[in-house]
Design an enzyme around this catalytic site. Structure first.
Site, PDB file in Angstrom:
ATOM      1  N   CYS A   1      43.143  37.069  44.944  1.00 58.83           N
ATOM      2  CA  CYS A   1      42.068  36.614  45.819  1.00 58.83           C
ATOM      3  C   CYS A   1      42.349  35.059  46.138  1.00 58.83           C
ATOM      4  O   CYS A   1      41.585  34.294  46.958  1.00 58.83           O
ATOM      5  CB  CYS A   1      40.958  36.881  45.475  1.00 58.83           C
TER       6      CYS A   1
ATOM      7  N   HIS B   1      33.876  29.867  45.901  1.00 58.21           N
ATOM      8  CA  HIS B   1      34.526  31.401  45.964  1.00 58.21           C
ATOM      9  C   HIS B   1      33.527  32.433  46.097  1.00 58.21           C
ATOM     10  O   HIS B   1      33.434  33.144  46.660  1.00 58.21           O
ATOM     11  CB  HIS B   1      35.506  31.540  44.757  1.00 58.21           C
TER      12      HIS B   1
ATOM     13  N   HIS C   1      34.147  39.654  50.820  1.00 52.78           N
ATOM     14  CA  HIS C   1      35.075  39.089  49.996  1.00 52.78           C
ATOM     15  C   HIS C   1      36.421  39.599  50.751  1.00 52.78           C
ATOM     16  O   HIS C   1      36.720  40.951  50.696  1.00 52.78           O
ATOM     17  CB  HIS C   1      35.060  39.377  48.596  1.00 52.78           C
TER      18      HIS C   1
END
Lengths: 396, 263
Positions: free
Chosen positions: A167, A293, A327
């Protein structure tokens, strides 16, 4: 001690984004101002669990050029969608003509590339059967496939490679784009990230019991996990780009403790943020906004808050956009860098979509709604499996 | 790109029949890497047996390479891991699981399915806190790995451990993902020479020469492909074979030209 010399010559001259909020700048700015989420449980995927996903609309209807038809899959369709949005492709071709094709590089970040096509192909194999002879990993599931597609479609002949660090992939791709420009190897680099929805990611995160059954709520006291999204987000990092936003700093670090859980004190993340500030020659007080994040898992949000408090300051305006787009995994770093670009250019502090009750243990200056605010320097955080941390500083 | 000088303190190779630089120097024979038993696994020292059993052949191979160059590098070292496929065995396991009615993926398998699983596991084994990158450029992965390592050394002025690795996939993916032999190669690279430096590598960006890369490789049977073999001319040059400039492709048009000066 590692040295972090200043980043001097990395302008961001063009960008494009597609997410579940739509295609391009106006769709995303409008959604930001309205606090709208693109997450939906009407995703049409055959899943054995309930969840909300950030699925990009109308991907199937995009006309895929016949000259690169071998690359046709959902991930490359997302990439193509970003190319044709906001005049990005025309801008890219002008840049290629300006600098020369061999001076233009491509560095992308992805965590799954076209594995969605491999999943479909594999599913169709009879028991103990063989892979179809015409299946090409080079065009689909190889992690370099989207970069190769873009090289062939755009005629870029400069260096090209793919970063895959889960990620943090596309945030780190921006780092490499800057390194290619600053090393003098390239004059312009197409960079960014692409990841599509796929069963590997969805069932994988479900196996870790990290998928929320409701739209994810980063920073909320009742947050209970992720919503997965898909995206393609591109930027052109170019040298000698006076008058444009700058990628003024970046920092990278490793946790070195666990594949999927950060250390509770956020030390790895704060190390990356501090390195980014040092490279940008900024102090914590220079930072006007932090894009978190902010995955909406209990542990990750808590750890990140500690890292930001340590490396920046506790009351810094902050938010996560994952309640709006989900996400987007390997594409998240680049997609959220584009959000930061919009925030800087349009003087808005993005809201934390989905927030109901701010967790008092986290950062205090997080608002559900978008706010007006003059921003000069912003940080964007990206963290990934393998303890891979990356922080970017964008400045105007 | 101006010519960059990097200093090589150690090179290593891990394959079924060549375990480390000394064995490579003794053989200098590419045929040694070709035949192997299917259950061959690289041997590790840095992880307990219980942990090793959970890791794929790809991760074991990469960590084994990192272990062999680690001791010549200081704590403040950045790492670049480069593989053209990465976690192929784990991908196969996940695809099999998705084909069952339960679609039950093992959590440990999932977190080790990412391309940076090998580098992540290495940071845990060695306590690495510095920047670590995991890259892929399909058949040009070796060139991309060297390019990234050289930029990282120059931008951070720090040593870099470069780990190049690929290992075969199980059936049925083995048919479409053609990596026929396991091979890992590592380089301990520094921005300045040290007492341990064995060679200076002068790296520059250049047009693809004729003949193409791989032409200088020893004869390798078609069924013994591994993209990491592209680094063999450099290894042989380091081992003392007379060579002209080494070329590592970045794409069909351009690549890195490496001049090797033994020290």
């Amino acid at each position: 001690m590692l040295q972090h010399p200043r980043t001097n010559n990395c302008g961001i001259t063009h960008s494009s984004i597609v997410t579940c909020l739509g295609y391009g700048r106006s769709s995303h700015l409008l959604a930001l101002r309205e606090g709208r989420s693109g997450l939906s449980n009407n995703h049409g995927l055959d899943l054995q669990f309930d969840c909300y996903l950030g699925k990009v609309p109308d991907v199937e209807g995009i006309g895929f050029p016949s000259r690169v038809a071998d690359f046709d899959n959902r991930a490359t369709r997302l990439a193509l969608a970003a190319l044709v949005t906001d005049g990005f492709e025309q801008a890219v071709l002008k840049i290629r003509n300006r600098w020369g094709a061999d001076r233009c590089g491509i560095v992308l970040g992805t965590s799954t590339s076209g594995v969605e096509m491999l999943e479909k192909t594999y599913k169709a194999i009879p028991e103990n059967g063989a892979m179809p002879e015409d299946y090409s990993t080079r065009h689909h599931d190889n992690l370099h496939a989207i970069t190769t597609f873009l090289q062939e479609y755009l005629g870029f002949t400069g260096p090209g490679y793919t970063i895959s660090t889960a990620c943090s992939s596309s945030a780190k791709a921006l780092v490499d784009a800057c390194q290619l420009v600053e090393s003098g190897l390239c004059d312009a680099v197409l960079t960014g990230g692409v990841d599509s929805l796929c069963m590997t990611s969805l069932y994988g995160f479900e196996s870790l019991e990290l998928m929320s059954k409701v739209p994810c709520r980063p920073c909320d006291a009742s947050r209970d996990g992720l919503s997965i999204g898909e995206a393609a987000a591109f930027m052109i990092v170019e040298r000698d780009a006076d008058g444009y936003l700058k990628l003024s700093g970046y920092g990278e670090s490793s946790d070195g403790t666990s594949m999927s859980t950060p250390p509770p004190d956020g030390s790895g993340a704060s190390q990356a943020i501090k390195a980014a500030l040092e490279r940008a020659n900024l102090t914590p007080n220079d930072i006007d906004y932090v894009n978190l994040h902010g995955t909406a898992t209990i542990v990750n949000d808590s750890t990140e808050a500690k890292a930001v408090e340590t490396a920046v300051y506790r009351s810094v305006p902050a938010s996560s956009v994952k309640g709006a787009i989900g996400h987007t995994l390997g594409a998240a770093g680049a997609a959220e860098a584009v959000f930061c670009q919009y925030a800087l250019e349009d003087e808005v502090i993005p809201g934390n979509t989905g927030l109901i009750d701010l967790d008092p243990a986290l950062l205090p200056n997080v608002s559900e709604s978008c706010r007006n605010g003059q921003l000069r320097h912003v940080i964007s955080n990206s963290f990934g499996f393998g303890g891979s941390n990356c922080a970017l500083v964008l400045s105007r | 790109m101006k010519q960059n000088s990097l200093f090589l303190d150690r090179a290593t190779i891990v394959s079924p029949h060549v375990n480390g630089w000394d064995e490579f120097l003794a053989s200098l024979n590419c045929q040694d890497v070709i035949s192997f038993e299917e259950d061959w696994r690289a041997q590790l020292e840095s992880l307990p047996m219980r942990s090793r059993r959970r890791l794929s052949p790809q991760i074991l191979l990469a960590i084994s390479v990192a272990e062999k160059i680690h001791e010549t590098l200081p704590k403040e070292t950045a790492w670049v891991f480069a593989s053209s496929v990465g976690e192929g065995e784990t991908l196969n396991v996940i695809l099999d699981a998705l084909g069952t009615p339960e679609k039950a993926i093992q959590p440990l398998r999932f977190q080790n399915s990412v391309h940076n699983a090998a580098s992540g596991q290495w940071t845990i084994a060695a306590g690495v806190k510095c920047p670590v990158t995991s890259i892929n450029a399909h058949n040009y992965t070796v060139g991309a790995g060297f390019l990234k390592a050289s930029m990282q050394i120059k931008s951070e002025n720090c040593p870099v451990g470069l780990v190049l690795y690929d290992a075969p996939l199980p059936y049925p993916l083995s048919a479409s993902h053609k990596i026929n032999i396991p091979l890992g190669v590592g380089f301990a690279l520094k921005p300045e020479p040290s007492a341990n430096t064995i060679a200076e590598l002068k790296i520059s960006y250049c047009k693809t020469p004729n003949p193409m890369p791989f032409a200088s490789l020893p004869q390798i049977p078609e069924n013994s492909y591994n993209p990491i073999l592209a680094v063999f001319p450099l290894l042989k040059c380091l081992a003392g074979s007379p060579q002209e400039d080494i070329f590592l492709g970045l794409n069909k048009d351009y690549g890195l030209c490496i001049k090797v000066k033994q020290l």
